[in-house]
Design a protein around this motif. Structure first.
Motif, PDB file in Angstrom:
ATOM      1  N   GLY A 222       0.763  -1.232   0.000  1.00  0.00           N
ATOM      2  CA  GLY A 222       0.000   0.000   0.000  1.00  0.00           C
ATOM      3  C   GLY A 222       0.794   1.283   0.000  1.00  0.00           C
ATOM      4  O   GLY A 222       0.199   2.362  -0.125  1.00  0.00           O
ATOM      5  N   TYR A 223       2.124   1.222   0.123  1.00  0.00           N
ATOM      6  CA  TYR A 223       2.903   2.448   0.258  1.00  0.00           C
ATOM      7  C   TYR A 223       4.233   2.338  -0.491  1.00  0.00           C
ATOM      8  O   TYR A 223       4.918   1.308  -0.419  1.00  0.00           O
ATOM      9  N   PHE A 224       4.596   3.425  -1.171  1.00  0.00           N
ATOM     10  CA  PHE A 224       5.919   3.517  -1.764  1.00  0.00           C
ATOM     11  C   PHE A 224       6.418   4.951  -1.624  1.00  0.00           C
ATOM     12  O   PHE A 224       5.676   5.907  -1.889  1.00  0.00           O
ATOM     13  N   SER A 225       7.657   5.108  -1.205  1.00  0.00           N
ATOM     14  CA  SER A 225       8.226   6.446  -1.014  1.00  0.00           C
ATOM     15  C   SER A 225       9.692   6.431  -1.408  1.00  0.00           C
ATOM     16  O   SER A 225      10.345   5.383  -1.432  1.00  0.00           O
ATOM     17  N   HIS A 226      10.195   7.629  -1.719  1.00  0.00           N
ATOM     18  CA  HIS A 226      11.604   7.779  -2.065  1.00  0.00           C
ATOM     19  C   HIS A 226      12.079   9.141  -1.589  1.00  0.00           C
ATOM     20  O   HIS A 226      11.336  10.133  -1.679  1.00  0.00           O
ATOM     21  N   TRP A 227      13.316   9.195  -1.083  1.00  0.00           N
ATOM     22  CA  TRP A 227      13.864  10.458  -0.596  1.00  0.00           C
ATOM     23  C   TRP A 227      15.285  10.681  -1.089  1.00  0.00           C
ATOM     24  O   TRP A 227      16.003   9.735  -1.399  1.00  0.00           O
ATOM     25  N   TYR A 228      15.659  11.967  -1.171  1.00  0.00           N
ATOM     26  CA  TYR A 228      17.028  12.386  -1.485  1.00  0.00           C
ATOM     27  C   TYR A 228      17.454  13.444  -0.470  1.00  0.00           C
ATOM     28  O   TYR A 228      16.654  14.325  -0.111  1.00  0.00           O
ATOM     29  N   THR A 229      18.695  13.362  -0.043  1.00  0.00           N
ATOM     30  CA  THR A 229      19.266  14.346   0.875  1.00  0.00           C
ATOM     31  C   THR A 229      20.688  14.665   0.434  1.00  0.00           C
ATOM     32  O   THR A 229      21.471  13.744   0.155  1.00  0.00           O
ATOM     33  N   SER A 230      21.010  15.939   0.369  1.00  0.00           N
ATOM     34  CA  SER A 230      22.363  16.325  -0.023  1.00  0.00           C
ATOM     35  C   SER A 230      23.357  15.902   1.051  1.00  0.00           C
ATOM     36  O   SER A 230      22.996  15.733   2.223  1.00  0.00           O
ATOM     37  N   PRO A 231      24.640  15.726   0.695  1.00  0.00           N
ATOM     38  CA  PRO A 231      25.636  15.272   1.669  1.00  0.00           C
ATOM     39  C   PRO A 231      25.764  16.160   2.899  1.00  0.00           C
ATOM     40  O   PRO A 231      26.158  15.683   3.967  1.00  0.00           O
ATOM     41  N   ASP A 232      25.433  17.454   2.767  1.00  0.00           N
ATOM     42  CA  ASP A 232      25.479  18.338   3.932  1.00  0.00           C
ATOM     43  C   ASP A 232      24.125  18.457   4.627  1.00  0.00           C
ATOM     44  O   ASP A 232      23.992  19.143   5.643  1.00  0.00           O
ATOM     45  N   GLY A 233      23.095  17.795   4.087  1.00  0.00           N
ATOM     46  CA  GLY A 233      21.771  17.817   4.696  1.00  0.00           C
ATOM     47  C   GLY A 233      20.953  19.054   4.407  1.00  0.00           C
ATOM     48  O   GLY A 233      19.809  19.166   4.863  1.00  0.00           O
ATOM     49  N   GLU A 234      21.458  19.986   3.622  1.00  0.00           N
ATOM     50  CA  GLU A 234      20.758  21.247   3.389  1.00  0.00           C
ATOM     51  C   GLU A 234      19.590  21.114   2.431  1.00  0.00           C
ATOM     52  O   GLU A 234      18.574  21.794   2.564  1.00  0.00           O
ATOM     53  N   HIS A 235      19.706  20.268   1.438  1.00  0.00           N
ATOM     54  CA  HIS A 235      18.687  20.160   0.392  1.00  0.00           C
ATOM     55  C   HIS A 235      18.079  18.769   0.408  1.00  0.00           C
ATOM     56  O   HIS A 235      18.802  17.769   0.418  1.00  0.00           O
ATOM     57  N   GLN A 236      16.739  18.726   0.369  1.00  0.00           N
ATOM     58  CA  GLN A 236      16.057  17.442   0.522  1.00  0.00           C
ATOM     59  C   GLN A 236      14.778  17.389  -0.288  1.00  0.00           C
ATOM     60  O   GLN A 236      14.140  18.414  -0.556  1.00  0.00           O
ATOM     61  N   SER A 237      14.424  16.184  -0.662  1.00  0.00           N
ATOM     62  CA  SER A 237      13.114  15.943  -1.259  1.00  0.00           C
ATOM     63  C   SER A 237      12.587  14.598  -0.776  1.00  0.00           C
ATOM     64  O   SER A 237      13.365  13.683  -0.482  1.00  0.00           O
TER      65      SER A 237
END
Length: 390
Positions: free
Chosen positions: A343-358
């Motif tokens: 029932g669920y699917f998700s994906h995330w990205y985080t920059s190496p310094d943690g400043e930028h994320q989705s």
């Protein structure tokens, strides 16, 4: 308002699961969509333009693949934007809420890996310890040998151990959706995995396997005397104030504000968490998941020596490190992972310094990777690059 705190491998046969899930078919017709700012820091930010891009990505992903709902989040420093499209409960036509809880599935692995690395920093174990050192005799069948497999190889998916989850789904013995309270002992899951021959000699090849992380959870318990859920809660969830994140040990229900999850067009929100355990039982929100991955990327959770190990990939063929992947994107390298559960699917990205994320998530998943999951991953990647301004 300022932000308050800062993988797909399971196979299934639709015929098996369709015979076991329950629910009522409801067509998804209308669409609810919104972009919401959640805070802004002083100075220029990429999150504003990225929020508009995110909404388009979320809308298109939902429409192209006829998903019940899709939610998304981008963050540049403290500036956060959310997007939503469709329904969080398609039976009652409740709009999807980008702050709702959902099952993060295999993103649980990053939490478990972090605890193991913390234990190494405390000199309570070594990543070079063998599985047999902590779980003597458990892995000893069909060429799967715990005396030759290290903890590091569990975490970077190079142990060669088969994935128990594939066999449980395909054989039809997984009935979590029929009986969400069915008892699944971790040893039973491991034995289901090693009933097949080893996939490769330890340390030589990447093979994603949930068996690895069930074993990692068992090692945490052997070292600490506590369930891995208790260690994750006391070491990560509590200190980071992830108030919407839980690691259920046996309770199949969701609480508070949560997205309904769908298998095909059937509500499968309440499901067995014991069948995934340390490999994928956690529940969280986009914001909490982003808060955790920011803390992880920026070095708040691990000493420098363990932080370096966290990001060391196991093989050249696959950029999988210890519970996270370190992947190139069109806008530079990023830490990333996805989570797939009934029932669920998700994906995330985080920059190496943690400043930028989705983060992008949907509330329909049939346990078979396909174009919809690829679209969610691409949307998360495009949103990540939008918030980086590249």
């Amino acid at each position: 308002m300022r932000s308050r705190k800062f993988g797909v491998r399971v196979g299934a046969t639709l015929a098996v699961l369709a015979a076991t899930v329950t629910g009522v078919a409801v067509a998804v017709q209308d669409q609810e969509a919104a972009v919401a700012p959640a805070g802004a820091r002083n100075g220029a930010s990429q999150a504003g333009p990225a929020g508009a891009a995110l909404q388009g990505l979320v809308d298109r992903t939902r429409a192209d693949h006829r998903l019940p709902g899709v939610i998304g989040m981008v963050r540049d420093g403290d500036d956060v934007r959310y997007a939503r499209s469709g329904y969080g409960d398609m039976f009652r036509r409740v709009p999807a809420d980008p702050k709702a809880r959902f099952r993060i599935a295999s993103s649980t692995k990053a939490f478990v890996s972090t605890v193991v690395l913390q234990l190494e920093a405390e000199r309570r174990l070594s990543l070079n310890d063998t599985v047999d050192r902590w779980l003597p005799g458990l892995v000893d069948a069909n060429g799967n040998d715990g005396r030759r497999i290290t903890i590091r190889q569990l975490l970077n998916q190079t142990s060669g151990l088969p994935d128990y989850a594939n066999d449980l789904y395909i054989s039809g013995s997984y009935v979590a959706d029929i009986n969400p309270y069915k008892r699944w002992d971790p040893r039973t899951l491991v034995k289901a995995g090693i009933a097949r021959k080893s996939l490769s000699p330890p340390g030589t090849k990447y093979n994603y396997s949930n068996t690895n992380y069930v074993l990692a959870g068992m090692i945490i318990q052997a070292v600490t005397g506590r369930h891995p859920a208790a260690e994750v809660t006391s070491r990560i969830i509590g200190p980071l104030q992830l108030t919407d994140t839980t690691f259920p040990e046996s309770d199949p229900k969701l609480y508070g504000n949560w997205l309904h999850g769908y298998f095909a067009i059937r509500d499968i929100s309440f499901s067995n968490v014991q069948v995934m355990g340390a490999a994928g039982a956690m529940v969280s929100t986009q914001e909490d998941l982003a808060d955790f991955t920011r803390a992880l990327a920026s070095g708040r959770l691990l000493p420098p020596a363990q932080q370096r190990q966290l990001l060391e990939v196991g093989t050249k063929e696959k950029p999988y490190a210890l519970g996270v992947a370190v992947q190139p994107t069109p806008c530079g390298p990023a830490l990333t992972h996805n989570g797939a559960a009934l029932g669920y699917f998700s994906h995330w990205y985080t920059s190496p310094d943690g400043e930028h994320q989705s983060v992008v998530a949907t509330n329909r998943y049939n346990m078979t990777p396909g174009k919809a999951t690829e679209a969610v991953i691409q949307a998360a990647k495009d949103a990540y690059c939008a918030v980086k301004g590249k």
